[in-house]
Design an enzyme around this catalytic site. Structure first.
Site, PDB file in Angstrom:
ATOM      1  CD  GLN A  15      23.758 -40.348  41.089  1.00  0.00           C
ATOM      2  OE1 GLN A  15      23.645 -41.432  41.658  1.00  0.00           O
ATOM      3  NE2 GLN A  15      23.412 -40.175  39.827  1.00  0.00           N
ATOM      4  CG  ASP A  24      28.064 -46.807  40.558  1.00  0.00           C
ATOM      5  OD1 ASP A  24      27.061 -47.157  39.924  1.00  0.00           O
ATOM      6  OD2 ASP A  24      28.165 -45.724  41.162  1.00  0.00           O
ATOM      7  CE  LYS A  68      21.576 -44.514  41.229  1.00  0.00           C
ATOM      8  NZ  LYS A  68      22.828 -43.887  40.815  1.00  0.00           N
TER       9      LYS A  68
HETATM   10  N1  GUN Z   1      25.312 -40.797  37.229  1.00  0.00           N
HETATM   11  C1  GUN Z   1      24.613 -41.229  36.150  1.00  0.00           C
HETATM   12  N2  GUN Z   1      24.547 -42.586  36.131  1.00  0.00           N
HETATM   13  C2  GUN Z   1      25.228 -43.017  37.219  1.00  0.00           C
HETATM   14  C3  GUN Z   1      25.512 -44.306  37.750  1.00  0.00           C
HETATM   15  O1  GUN Z   1      25.124 -45.348  37.200  1.00  0.00           O
HETATM   16  N3  GUN Z   1      26.241 -44.320  38.900  1.00  0.00           N
HETATM   17  C4  GUN Z   1      26.671 -43.177  39.511  1.00  0.00           C
HETATM   18  N4  GUN Z   1      27.391 -43.318  40.627  1.00  0.00           N
HETATM   19  N5  GUN Z   1      26.433 -41.968  39.043  1.00  0.00           N
HETATM   20  C5  GUN Z   1      25.708 -41.889  37.913  1.00  0.00           C
END
Ligand code: GUN
Length: 289
Positions: free
Chosen positions: A97, A120, A53
């Site tokens: 996350q 998100d 990311k």
């Molecule tokens: N963990 C797995 N997929 C995601 C996501 O799309 N966003 C976040 N914040 N955590 C995750």
């Protein structure tokens, strides 16, 4: 019939190239889009996702901050940091996350993020807006899947769609997006009785259940569009260590009309749509959108 492969990697790259000009235009106004990523603990898969990311941001000229805490950090420390990021003018998107360690109250943390920086799309306000058909931020993985339908010329109105998985991250928002697009949607899960009876009726199958090769060719209607959201690491057998999706891709190729590979399908699209949401947040803040 041999299914057409939907190339998520190529689509992701094409979209990211297009983002560069928008980032440059914002940077020229002193409003370079910025994403803060918070990681609590040292889960190896989460570490890889977070690194990708941050690198995805940097590659297109965005600002990005990675904030890492030990797994035993006090929740209040993280909440205080989120409060500071909420008012930080260099930050337009905040992502925590998931999963968080067990002593965290996940909803409390997600609700602490300012809704206008919730790239998100997990804040209750943004989930509600999506449910009402007026999304502000669409969760990145299902958003990426919608882009893949668009690119594959898949018209969703009136189609039978089956989503396997009911998570807040993928299954539920995916179902909402398909409903909003006019599909007839069934949401199944790993415990659904006679899952194949549902999938065999489906024009579209989205597998997000976290079980390797869970969807097999005999479960599909000929010509179905099959989207594989799973990322599972095989622990045994001749392919031990390799990644595999929730779909038995090789066994579905002769039945499906279109299918996404793993890797190189949905995965690259998730981060791409995170970048899209962060750029959009910065554009809104700059009054461009
Ligand atoms: N963990 C797995 N997929 C995601 C996501 O799309 N966003 C976040 N914040 N955590 C995750």
């Amino acid at each position: 019939m041999t299914a057409r492969m939907i190339d998520g990697k190529a689509l992701a790259e094409e979209l990211r190239q297009g983002f560069k000009a928008r980032v440059a235009a914002l940077a020229a106004k002193g409003k370079k889009p910025g994403l803060a990523v918070i990681l609590v603990g040292a889960d190896p898969a989460s570490e890889v996702y977070v690194r990708n990311k941050v690198n995805g941001c940097l590659a297109i000229g965005m600002h990005s901050e990675k904030i890492v805490y030990d797994a035993d950090v006090d929740q209040q420390v993280v909440l205080d940091r989120i409060a500071a990021l909420n008012t930080d003018p260099a930050i337009h998107g905040i992502l925590v996350q998931l999963p968080l360690p067990a002593h965290f109250d996940e909803s409390k943390v997600l609700e602490a993020i300012a809704a206008e920086k919730d790239v998100d799309g997990f804040h209750a306000e943004n989930v509600g807006a999506l449910a009402q058909g007026n999304p502000r931020f669409i969760p990145c993985t299902p958003y990426g899947v919608m882009k893949m339908f668009e690119q594959g010329g898949v018209d969703l109105a009136g189609k039978e769609a089956v989503v396997i998985g009911r998570s807040n991250i993928v299954g539920k928002p995916m179902a909402l997006l398909l409903i909003n697009a006019g599909a007839t949607v069934t949401v199944c899960n790993s415990r659904t009785r006679d899952l194949a009876a549902h999938t065999r009726r489906a024009d579209i199958v989205v597998a997000a259940v976290g079980k390797p090769k869970f969807v097999t060719g005999d479960m599909l209607k000929p010509g179905a569009v099959v989207i594989d959201v799973g990322i599972n690491r095989l622990l045994e057998g001749p392919d031990a260590g390799k990644l595999c999706g929730d779909v038995d891709t090789a066994g579905c190729l002769d039945v499906a009309g279109q299918i996404t590979p793993v890797p190189g399908g949905v995965g690259p699209m998730t981060i791409t749509m995170l970048l899209a949401n962060t750029i959009e947040a910065a554009e809104r803040e700059a009054g461009i959108r």
